[in-house]
Design an enzyme around this catalytic site. Structure first.
Site, PDB file in Angstrom:
ATOM      1  N   LYS A  23      22.122  73.275  37.087  1.00  0.00           N
ATOM      2  CA  LYS A  23      21.420  74.553  36.956  1.00  0.00           C
ATOM      3  C   LYS A  23      22.317  75.593  36.288  1.00  0.00           C
ATOM      4  O   LYS A  23      23.528  75.379  36.126  1.00  0.00           O
ATOM      5  CB  LYS A  23      20.985  75.005  38.357  1.00  0.00           C
ATOM      6  CG  LYS A  23      19.963  74.062  39.014  1.00  0.00           C
ATOM      7  CD  LYS A  23      19.530  74.592  40.386  1.00  0.00           C
ATOM      8  CE  LYS A  23      18.498  73.669  41.027  1.00  0.00           C
ATOM      9  NZ  LYS A  23      18.011  74.212  42.326  1.00  0.00           N
TER      10      LYS A  23
ATOM     11  N   TYR B 217       8.469  73.015  38.604  1.00  0.00           N
ATOM     12  CA  TYR B 217       8.427  73.533  39.976  1.00  0.00           C
ATOM     13  C   TYR B 217       7.003  73.816  40.457  1.00  0.00           C
ATOM     14  O   TYR B 217       6.817  74.631  41.366  1.00  0.00           O
ATOM     15  CB  TYR B 217       9.285  74.792  40.084  1.00  0.00           C
ATOM     16  CG  TYR B 217      10.774  74.516  40.122  1.00  0.00           C
ATOM     17  CD1 TYR B 217      11.336  73.691  41.104  1.00  0.00           C
ATOM     18  CD2 TYR B 217      11.637  75.092  39.186  1.00  0.00           C
ATOM     19  CE1 TYR B 217      12.704  73.439  41.141  1.00  0.00           C
ATOM     20  CE2 TYR B 217      13.007  74.852  39.229  1.00  0.00           C
ATOM     21  CZ  TYR B 217      13.539  74.032  40.217  1.00  0.00           C
ATOM     22  OH  TYR B 217      14.894  73.792  40.260  1.00  0.00           O
TER      23      TYR B 217
ATOM     24  N   ASN C  93      22.138  76.641  43.941  1.00  0.00           N
ATOM     25  CA  ASN C  93      22.745  75.456  44.545  1.00  0.00           C
ATOM     26  C   ASN C  93      23.127  74.382  43.526  1.00  0.00           C
ATOM     27  O   ASN C  93      23.195  73.203  43.856  1.00  0.00           O
ATOM     28  CB  ASN C  93      21.828  74.908  45.642  1.00  0.00           C
ATOM     29  CG  ASN C  93      20.441  74.582  45.119  1.00  0.00           C
ATOM     30  OD1 ASN C  93      20.204  74.604  43.910  1.00  0.00           O
ATOM     31  ND2 ASN C  93      19.527  74.263  46.017  1.00  0.00           N
TER      32      ASN C  93
ATOM     33  N   HIS D 137      19.755  70.026  40.525  1.00  0.00           N
ATOM     34  CA  HIS D 137      18.444  69.521  40.922  1.00  0.00           C
ATOM     35  C   HIS D 137      18.465  68.003  40.818  1.00  0.00           C
ATOM     36  O   HIS D 137      19.040  67.460  39.881  1.00  0.00           O
ATOM     37  CB  HIS D 137      17.339  70.051  39.993  1.00  0.00           C
ATOM     38  CG  HIS D 137      16.044  69.286  40.155  1.00  0.00           C
ATOM     39  ND1 HIS D 137      15.134  69.598  41.129  1.00  0.00           N
ATOM     40  CD2 HIS D 137      15.560  68.187  39.502  1.00  0.00           C
ATOM     41  CE1 HIS D 137      14.124  68.717  41.065  1.00  0.00           C
ATOM     42  NE2 HIS D 137      14.359  67.864  40.083  1.00  0.00           N
TER      43      HIS D 137
ATOM     44  N   GLU E 204       9.117  64.435  36.021  1.00  0.00           N
ATOM     45  CA  GLU E 204      10.144  65.385  35.565  1.00  0.00           C
ATOM     46  C   GLU E 204      10.835  64.897  34.291  1.00  0.00           C
ATOM     47  O   GLU E 204      11.152  65.702  33.405  1.00  0.00           O
ATOM     48  CB  GLU E 204      11.173  65.598  36.687  1.00  0.00           C
ATOM     49  CG  GLU E 204      10.563  66.332  37.887  1.00  0.00           C
ATOM     50  CD  GLU E 204      11.465  66.336  39.113  1.00  0.00           C
ATOM     51  OE1 GLU E 204      12.589  65.795  39.042  1.00  0.00           O
ATOM     52  OE2 GLU E 204      11.033  66.887  40.146  1.00  0.00           O
TER      53      GLU E 204
HETATM   54  P1  DAT Z   1      15.769  70.765  46.573  1.00  0.00           P
HETATM   55  O1  DAT Z   1      16.311  71.395  45.305  1.00  0.00           O
HETATM   56  O2  DAT Z   1      16.863  70.524  47.561  1.00  0.00           O
HETATM   57  O3  DAT Z   1      14.906  69.552  46.307  1.00  0.00           O
HETATM   58  P2  DAT Z   1      13.296  72.253  47.052  1.00  0.00           P
HETATM   59  O4  DAT Z   1      12.618  71.288  46.129  1.00  0.00           O
HETATM   60  O5  DAT Z   1      12.696  72.447  48.405  1.00  0.00           O
HETATM   61  O6  DAT Z   1      14.844  71.869  47.263  1.00  0.00           O
HETATM   62  O7  DAT Z   1      13.343  73.701  46.377  1.00  0.00           O
HETATM   63  C1  DAT Z   1      13.612  73.849  44.996  1.00  0.00           C
HETATM   64  C2  DAT Z   1      14.635  74.945  44.813  1.00  0.00           C
HETATM   65  O8  DAT Z   1      14.097  76.196  45.261  1.00  0.00           O
HETATM   66  C3  DAT Z   1      15.917  74.771  45.642  1.00  0.00           C
HETATM   67  O9  DAT Z   1      16.862  73.952  45.010  1.00  0.00           O
HETATM   68  C4  DAT Z   1      16.380  76.184  45.794  1.00  0.00           C
HETATM   69  C5  DAT Z   1      15.091  76.973  45.907  1.00  0.00           C
HETATM   70  N1  DAT Z   1      14.701  77.183  47.304  1.00  0.00           N
HETATM   71  C6  DAT Z   1      14.109  76.261  48.109  1.00  0.00           C
HETATM   72  N2  DAT Z   1      13.856  76.755  49.330  1.00  0.00           N
HETATM   73  C7  DAT Z   1      14.299  78.032  49.293  1.00  0.00           C
HETATM   74  C8  DAT Z   1      14.326  79.110  50.246  1.00  0.00           C
HETATM   75  N3  DAT Z   1      13.840  78.970  51.478  1.00  0.00           N
HETATM   76  N4  DAT Z   1      14.879  80.282  49.866  1.00  0.00           N
HETATM   77  C9  DAT Z   1      15.363  80.454  48.628  1.00  0.00           C
HETATM   78  N5  DAT Z   1      15.370  79.503  47.683  1.00  0.00           N
HETATM   79  C10 DAT Z   1      14.843  78.312  48.003  1.00  0.00           C
HETATM   80 MG    MG Z   2      13.065  69.472  45.276  1.00  0.00          MG
END
Ligand code: DAT
Ligand code: MG
Length: 138
Positions: free
Chosen positions: A11, A51, A118, A121, A132
């Site tokens: 990212k 997303y 973080n 991805h 994707e």
């Molecule tokens: P991951 O990237 O671990 O698969 P995800 O698909 O649930 O997580 O969410 C996509 C991204 O969105 C994640 O990398 C960071 C952001 N995100 C997810 N949950 C969040 C939250 N509760 N608060 C802020 N950002 C969040």
């Molecule tokens: Mg995810």
């Protein structure tokens, strides 16, 4: 089990902090094979497709804006169980509490933004990976 493919993104925070090589090296060191690699400025259309499952959530718009804030490195890695293998290397979503030894746990933390910055991805299933890969490597 057949060989899987997964879509990995470094990212904008990871690219800006010069951690792309570190991330790719960890995946290769685990034994997965790099199949495709490029640095790209994502478009809003790509990110809305990528997303789509998160549309409407409170962090969705900050997430899209964050992903538009700088270039990303997109990669396809291959190997048996690479999808779960990479997610294990990446660590849990919240970098503050992700386990040390993981990419997010070693390099990430809460910077006070509305979205988790973080670093990486990784696809979460075979179906998501194929979807994707079609978005980032059309
Ligand atoms: P991951 O990237 O671990 O698969 P995800 O698909 O649930 O997580 O969410 C996509 C991204 O969105 C994640 O990398 C960071 C952001 N995100 C997810 N949950 C969040 C939250 N509760 N608060 C802020 N950002 C969040
Ligand atoms: Mg995810």
């Amino acid at each position: 089990m057949s060989i899987e493919r997964t879509l990995v993104l470094v990212k904008p925070d990871g690219v800006a902090r010069n951690l792309s090589g570190e991330v790719l090296a960890r995946i290769e060191a685990k034994g997965y094979t790099l199949a495709e690699l490029k640095k790209v400025n994502a478009t809003r259309e790509q990110l809305e497709a990528h997303y789509a499952e998160h549309a409407g959530k409170p962090f969705y718009e900050p997430l899209v804006e964050f992903m538009l804030s700088g270039p990303v490195v997109a990669a396809i890695f291959e190997g048996h169980r690479v999808i779960e293998g990479f997610r294990s290397l990446a660590g849990t979503t919240d970098p503050t509490t992700a386990a040390p030894g993981t990419i997010r746990g070693d390099f990430g933390r809460d910077w006070g933004a509305k979205v988790q910055q973080n670093l990486v991805h990784g696809s979460d299933s075979v179906e998501s990976a194929e979807r994707e890969i079609g978005i980032w490597f059309a």
